[in-house]
Design a protein around this motif. Structure first.
Motif, PDB file in Angstrom:
ATOM      1  N   ASP A 478       0.725  -1.109   0.026  1.00 41.51           N
ATOM      2  CA  ASP A 478       0.093  -0.106  -0.034  1.00 41.51           C
ATOM      3  C   ASP A 478       1.117   1.126   0.106  1.00 41.51           C
ATOM      4  O   ASP A 478       1.656   1.374   0.766  1.00 41.51           O
ATOM      5  CB  ASP A 478      -0.774  -0.150   1.235  1.00 41.51           C
ATOM      6  CG  ASP A 478      -1.908   0.941   1.358  1.00 41.51           C
ATOM      7  OD1 ASP A 478      -1.678   2.135   0.564  1.00 41.51           O
ATOM      8  OD2 ASP A 478      -3.145   0.830   1.981  1.00 41.51           O
ATOM      9  N   ARG A 480       0.221   4.364   0.456  1.00 45.72           N
ATOM     10  CA  ARG A 480      -0.223   5.485   1.167  1.00 45.72           C
ATOM     11  C   ARG A 480       0.609   5.720   2.513  1.00 45.72           C
ATOM     12  O   ARG A 480       0.955   4.584   3.028  1.00 45.72           O
ATOM     13  CB  ARG A 480      -1.807   5.235   1.829  1.00 45.72           C
ATOM     14  CG  ARG A 480      -2.858   5.243   0.580  1.00 45.72           C
ATOM     15  CD  ARG A 480      -4.211   4.853   1.065  1.00 45.72           C
ATOM     16  NE  ARG A 480      -4.381   3.647   1.748  1.00 45.72           N
ATOM     17  CZ  ARG A 480      -5.329   3.449   2.332  1.00 45.72           C
ATOM     18  NH1 ARG A 480      -6.230   4.089   2.892  1.00 45.72           N
ATOM     19  NH2 ARG A 480      -5.294   1.845   2.858  1.00 45.72           N
ATOM     20  N   ARG A 519      -5.132   3.217   6.934  1.00 47.25           N
ATOM     21  CA  ARG A 519      -3.758   2.883   6.897  1.00 47.25           C
ATOM     22  C   ARG A 519      -3.169   3.434   8.279  1.00 47.25           C
ATOM     23  O   ARG A 519      -3.529   4.531   8.690  1.00 47.25           O
ATOM     24  CB  ARG A 519      -2.997   3.592   5.752  1.00 47.25           C
ATOM     25  CG  ARG A 519      -1.498   3.329   5.611  1.00 47.25           C
ATOM     26  CD  ARG A 519      -1.328   2.045   5.165  1.00 47.25           C
ATOM     27  NE  ARG A 519       0.199   1.880   4.521  1.00 47.25           N
ATOM     28  CZ  ARG A 519       0.869   0.832   4.163  1.00 47.25           C
ATOM     29  NH1 ARG A 519       0.365  -0.316   4.513  1.00 47.25           N
ATOM     30  NH2 ARG A 519       2.217   0.881   3.671  1.00 47.25           N
ATOM     31  N   LEU A 568       3.781  -0.136   9.312  1.00 43.38           N
ATOM     32  CA  LEU A 568       2.205   0.436   9.006  1.00 43.38           C
ATOM     33  C   LEU A 568       1.349  -1.003   8.586  1.00 43.38           C
ATOM     34  O   LEU A 568       1.886  -2.043   8.067  1.00 43.38           O
ATOM     35  CB  LEU A 568       2.563   1.213   7.504  1.00 43.38           C
ATOM     36  CG  LEU A 568       3.177   2.361   7.865  1.00 43.38           C
ATOM     37  CD1 LEU A 568       3.487   2.863   6.484  1.00 43.38           C
ATOM     38  CD2 LEU A 568       2.556   3.347   8.605  1.00 43.38           C
ATOM     39  N   THR A 570      -2.515  -2.283   6.625  1.00 45.53           N
ATOM     40  CA  THR A 570      -3.656  -1.463   6.021  1.00 45.53           C
ATOM     41  C   THR A 570      -4.641  -2.703   6.789  1.00 45.53           C
ATOM     42  O   THR A 570      -4.479  -3.761   6.572  1.00 45.53           O
ATOM     43  CB  THR A 570      -3.437  -1.854   4.418  1.00 45.53           C
ATOM     44  OG1 THR A 570      -2.347  -0.895   4.012  1.00 45.53           O
ATOM     45  CG2 THR A 570      -4.830  -1.465   3.786  1.00 45.53           C
TER      46      THR A 570
END
Length: 598
Positions: A478, A480, A519, A568, A570
């Motif tokens: 991802d 983001r 996120r 991180l 998601t």
């Protein structure tokens, strides 16, 4: 072929010392499983110890029952799958839908968790979170589409069954050609076994947290310190540790005093062996299926090219050694140069080891190296960034330090500088729940470096893998950035043997909540002196550098003492999920949270 063995002939005149590294023929002796008898798995008396049966396809029948085992000279009962320890290796193909029927022949509830597998939460196999568990006499059917490839594993998430034998490997072949080329491959599943009832082991730790620590500082250590750094400094150092009520050798909860270390279900004396032809390149799929043990793995005389971490391909990195904790997997490529090479996996506390052999012919062995010396925890392991300059120092190299003035190092007020994932200095704040009886230490200046191999591996003359070396092929899933941050502290009290998030054990905690699709940056801050392998179910954890650059996709991330790590996530998996330390006794005593994605 199955790894069931003939009943070993025991010599009652042998001392217990003979069994310290296990029986040569130790393993599953006689299955009590009707399914195993029906499928003929017991008929091959004398078949090779430690070679798990491989089941492939899309339809599987697994039966959890009891089997007699003998790893130490003392017959015991293990909890096994299809009469096998380890359980059968399951071989799937990416894109297929698999159906797994699990029948419970025990007198207690059981379960199977598919570790690192992305699936609907109802299929995750955690009693009390994703389903009610598999009741005695019941068959539960797991069914899901396989969305990934690589090396994974499965284990019970009920009681102490993971420690008593319910674990096995999963190999998922990619839908397309595998970019990792090898002439031959082997699963190398490391685990640990105790003859004691795990609940009795836990009870002893509850009474005395260092009950099994046989590497405590001795009078000999004191006099060696005195000769090296002077009598006053040696006294001050001992006073410091006594005042903290901590041990500088508190590297593991359990030692070889109570554990037998296994490689593919085989003791060191049993010497699991994988055969090869000269000139072949071999893929070794390492799985840490231990309930309690971090292993440091090397093959003396050979370099290891790491090509996969937690089932995900990484840019190849060549090392001499790697450390991994319960739940983690690493795939490595090796090219043997001699007729025999020892696969050596020593426990992090240096009290014992698992070992096996790569050989051109059965019966060949290579020298087994001596266990490395025990190292004391450094100031960096206790104080983080404040002591980071001393992270690589041995306990005899601290002569210039004023040990008598360090009594406040584990209390708030020592300074609050840390680095966030964005690279800026920020104030470290501890939750109010971290100031109770469940906490015996807090770190206010955590270290954020990921290039530290850890205690016992620093400056050992070998190239050791670190988290900073891992780079997932293809980058993050991802692109983001984080929409918000969640920070949790890993906490505990070793004297009380209590483990928690933010000082709150699981039974007193509330769920961590993610919004579906968001996120999130997760920050884990380790306020203890132990390394915790943290496993988030159902979603990938994308590890990042201290300045926020993507490193690697993981399902289990080891967080070292006094370290602050960020990754991180998601939140793409609706439902209820588990998040916990994969040291089984830490999870059982409270380092566990529920995660809800809605």
């Amino acid at each position: 072929m199955k790894h069931l063995t003939e009943l070993p002939i025991l010599n009652p005149g042998l001392s217990r010392r003979r069994f310290v590294q296990g029986l040569a023929a130790g393993g599953v002796l006689l299955s009590l499983s009707p399914l195993a008898r029906a499928t003929g798995l017991l008929s091959g008396a004398g078949t090779k110890t430690g070679t798990a049966n491989i089941l492939s396809g899309t339809q599987f029948d697994l039966e959890i029952g009891e089997s007699a085992v003998n790893f130490t000279g003392n017959p015991r009962i293990a909890t096994t799958i299809n009469g096998s320890l380890p359980a059968p290796t399951l071989r799937w193909r990416e894109g297929d839908t698999v159906t797994i029927r699990v029948t419970n022949r025990l007198k207690e509830t059981t379960s199977i968790h598919w570790h690192g597998i992305i699936l609907p939460f109802e299929m995750d196999g955690v009693p009390g979170i994703s389903f009610r568990g598999i009741q005695p006499g019941e068959t539960f059917t797991y069914q899901f589409k396989v969305q990934q490839n690589g090396t994974y594993w499965y284990h019970s998430h009920s009681g102490m069954q993971e420690a008593t034998g319910v674990y096995g490997a999963i190999i998922i072949d990619p839908a397309q050609d595998d970019p990792i080329r090898a002439d031959r491959e082997y699963v190398v599943q490391l685990s640990d076994w105790t003859d004691e009832d795990p609940m009795r082991v836990l009870a002893k730790l509850k009474m005395q947290g260092d009950y099994y620590n046989y590497n405590q500082p001795t009078a000999v250590d004191f006099f060696q310190d005195a000769s090296r750094i002077g009598l006053k400094a040696a006294i001050d150092k001992r006073k410091m540790w006594n005042k903290m009520r901590m041990s500088p050798t508190d590297l593991a909860d359990l030692s070889a005093d109570v554990l037998t270390y296994l490689m593919n279900g085989t003791t060191p004396a049993g010497n699991w062996t994988g055969l090869f032809r000269p000139g072949e390149r071999i893929r070794l799929r390492f799985i840490n299926g231990a309930a309690n043990t971090f292993y440091d793995v090397r093959i003396p005389g050979l370099q290891l090219t790491v090509v996969q971490a937690d089932g995900i391909n990484v840019e190849p990195v060549t090392v001499d050694e790697f450390r991994f904790g319960p739940g983690e997997t690493y795939d490595v490529l090796v090219q043997p140069k001699d007729d025999a090479h020892t696969i050596f996996a020593q426990a992090m506390d240096r009290t014992g080891y698992a070992r096996g052999t790569l050989a051109t012919h059965a019966g060949l062995e290579a020298p087994v190296p001596a266990i490395d010396p025990v190292e004391w925890l450094s100031m960096g392991d206790m104080m983080g960034a404040m002591g980071g300059g001393m992270a690589g120092m041995s306990h005899g190299d601290m002569s210039g330090m004023d040990h008598g003035n360090m009594k406040g190092m584990n209390h708030a007020g020592m300074g609050h500088g840390a680095m966030t994932a964005a690279g800026a200095s920020t104030e470290v704040r501890h939750a109010r729940t971290e100031y109770g009886a469940s906490i015996d230490m807090r770190v206010d200046t955590p270290r954020t470096n990921l290039d530290d191999p850890g205690i016992g591996l620093r400056n050992n003359g070998r190239r050791v893998l670190t988290l900073a070396d891992l780079h997932t092929v293809g980058g993050p899933m991802d692109p983001r950035g984080a929409e918000r941050e969640i920070e949790l502290h890993l906490t505990g009290n070793m004297e009380r043997y209590s483990w928690s998030f933010d000082g709150v054990e699981y039974g007193k905690s509330t769920p961590v909540r993610f919004q579906y699709g968001e996120r999130v940056r997760i920050i884990l801050h380790n306020d203890t002196m132990m390394t915790h392998p943290m496993h988030l179910h159902g979603m990938w954890s994308e590890l990042e550098t201290p300045d926020g650059q993507f490193l690697a996709r993981r399902h289990t991330i080891p967080v070292q003492p006094a370290q602050r790590i960020s990754f991180l996530v998601t939140a793409d998996a609706l439902g209820r999920w588990a998040w916990h330390c994969h040291l089984m006794l830490h999870m059982d005593t409270g380092m566990f949270r529920e995660v809800v994605v809605a």
